[in-house]
Design an enzyme around this catalytic site. Structure first.
Site, short mmCIF file in Angstrom:
data_model
loop_
_atom_site.label_atom_id
_atom_site.label_comp_id
_atom_site.label_asym_id
_atom_site.label_seq_id
_atom_site.Cartn_x
_atom_site.Cartn_y
_atom_site.Cartn_z
N GLU A 34 -8.20 -4.60 5.52
CA GLU A 34 -8.05 -4.30 4.09
C GLU A 34 -6.91 -5.11 3.47
OE1 GLU A 34 -8.61 -0.02 5.25
OE2 GLU A 34 -9.13 0.13 3.14
N ARG A 70 -11.77 15.99 7.59
CA ARG A 70 -12.58 16.37 6.42
C ARG A 70 -13.99 16.78 6.85
NH1 ARG A 70 -11.03 11.09 3.92
NH2 ARG A 70 -8.99 11.40 2.98
N ASN A 105 0.87 -1.17 0.00
CA ASN A 105 0.00 0.00 0.00
C ASN A 105 0.91 1.23 0.00
OD1 ASN A 105 -1.78 2.04 0.49
ND2 ASN A 105 -2.73 1.12 2.30
N ARG A 152 -2.84 -1.97 -3.22
CA ARG A 152 -3.99 -1.10 -3.05
C ARG A 152 -3.83 0.05 -4.05
NH1 ARG A 152 -5.07 3.87 0.22
NH2 ARG A 152 -7.32 4.00 0.12
N HIS A 184 -12.82 3.64 0.30
CA HIS A 184 -12.85 2.60 1.34
C HIS A 184 -13.55 1.36 0.80
CE1 HIS A 184 -12.88 5.92 4.69
NE2 HIS A 184 -11.64 5.56 4.40
#
Ligand code: AMP
Length: 413
Positions: free
Chosen positions: A400, A256, A22, A106, A195
């Site tokens: 993940e 965010r 990743n 990823r 996601h």
């Protein structure tokens, strides 16, 4: 007749060790997973790639952590150091890279092209490059990671697992923005969702763990972490998700803003003499619970602590965060005309007992009932609703890396 010869490649595939990479702009996270039993053999992180003070922290399972401080001018050097650490006589977990069957990457954005993971070839790399615009921080780093891995392990298959793939099953009514269609046609501006690897993994695990109908189960996944998003899926296929063209849309997150009226951007630009990029940077990096709490922190634990100590803004930030989750759950129940299960995951979803309780207490109208004793749990697959709750509520830890490794294995087997 002579004995059939087992080609070296086939022998390697039998080993079934998958390396998951990743890559961020200056970092590289990795895990080597033995797919025979899905156990992590080693994991680690390269930091400050391309900057002074590069560092590799390697954690082999069952052995001591190993730190290498060496210059890493680019991701290729980082991948080479990871390969050395994995094969190190003292700290390694494999004898040679021959034991690695394939590498799963990823990749943030597959644009409108990829609705599934895919074995990397030149076309795939071209598409990842074409969508640099839509994932300006991640896609270039993801591509560099793939090319570094190809150079370090020639001949091995690399698989791209896209964060946007899960959202590609959304119907047009959910993914089209109500703006002139020319922008979709010219620039592929639409809602994608992010996601995705986590939402797909968690909704799948929720169906299995909750004993739900895999074809028809209506599941809402609340991925609540520093980045937060929520998805609605039917039979494991996403019908809506809260992030949009970029991860900025939807829930309130660590830094965010999530949903805001776009006119806010214009207003701040005009009154603060800033340009659009500066204001977008504020919405991405200085807003969310960090901004709402008056700058306390982007970390939920810090904001909770401040709230308990009487900081009103911190309390409001957390209330607003939960409020928006509750609002989205209501919307997703409406669009699916029901819900069978709600799953909580990621840092807050897996660990914040009180947040789960407060969110679920607002869902009494759906017949949701939380079992306080069962809910007193962190990071472990658990049904947290009572036996007579009309909706099964679960804590499902996301993973993940394992999801990427599973997707990779499925494509190279
Ligand atoms: P993630 O991005 O999924 O790693 O989640 C990170 C967020 O989870 C951070 O803001 C943490 O504060 C939050 N978190 C982790 N543990 C807890 C906890 N016990 N209570 C509240 N928030 C937590």
């Amino acid at each position: 007749m002579s004995e059939p010869v087992i080609e070296p490649q086939r022998r390697r595939i039998k080993e079934m060790k998958i390396l998951v990479l990743n890559c961020g702009s200056s970092s590289l996270k990795y895990q080597l997973i033995d797919m025979d039993n899905e156990s992590v053999l080693a994991k680690g992180l390269c930091e400050r790639i391309g900057i002074d003070g590069s560092k590799l922290t390697h954690k082999p399972t069952g052995k001591d952590e190993y730190v290498v401080e060496k210059p890493m001018k680019d991701h290729q050097v980082a991948v080479e150091l990871v390969m050395d650490a994995l094969q190190d006589a003292e700290h390694g977990v494999i004898q040679s890279t021959d034991e690695i069957s394939a590498i799963g990457h990823r990749v943030l954005h597959g644009g409108t092209v990829y609705s599934d993971s895919i074995v990397v070839n030149d076309d795939v790399k071209r598409v990842i490059r074409e969508f640099f615009d839509l994932g300006p921080l991640h896609n270039p780093a993801n591509l560099i990671g793939i090319e570094a891995s190809e150079a370090a392990m020639p001949g091995k298959k690399n698989v791209a697992v896209f964060d946007t793939a899960f959202g590609m099953s959304m119907p047009e009514k959910a993914y089209m923005y109500a703006i002139p269609t020319e922008y979709y046609e010219k620039y592929s501006i639409r809602r994608y969702g992010f996601h995705g690897t986590s939402h797909k993994f968690v909704s799948g695990e929720a169906i299995k763990f909750g004993g739900l109908d895999p074809e028809n189960a209506k599941v809402i996944v609340c991925h609540l972490g520093n980045g937060a998003s929520i998805s609605a899926s039917i039979g494991g296929k996403c019908v809506d998700t809260s992030m949009g063209l970029t991860p900025l849309e939807g829930l309130i997150m660590g830094t965010r803003s999530g949903d805001v009226d776009p006119a806010v951007v214009q207003f701040i630009c005009n009154h603060e003499n800033k340009d659009v990029n500066e204001v977008l940077n504020i919405l991405n990096k200085k807003s969310g619970i960090l901004g709402m709490s008056g700058g306390v922190s982007s970390d939920f634990r810090d904001v909770e602590k401040a709230g308990k100590e009487g900081n009103h803004l911190a309390e409001v930030a957390l209330e607003a965060f939960r409020y928006r989750v509750i609002k989205y759950i209501g919307a997703y129940v409406a669009v699916m005309n029901g819900v069978d299960a709600i799953a909580f995951t990621a840092g807050v979803g897996e660990n914040d007992i009180q947040a789960r309780k407060l969110i679920c207490d607002a869902l009494g109208y759906l017949g949701v009932k939380i079992d306080d004793e069962a809910n007193n749990v962190r990071g472990k697959e658990t049904v947290i609703s009572t036996a007579d709750s009309k909706v099964k509520v679960m804590l499902i830890p996301t993973n993940e890396e394992l999801a990427i490794a599973r997707e990779t294995l499925a494509l190279v087997k």
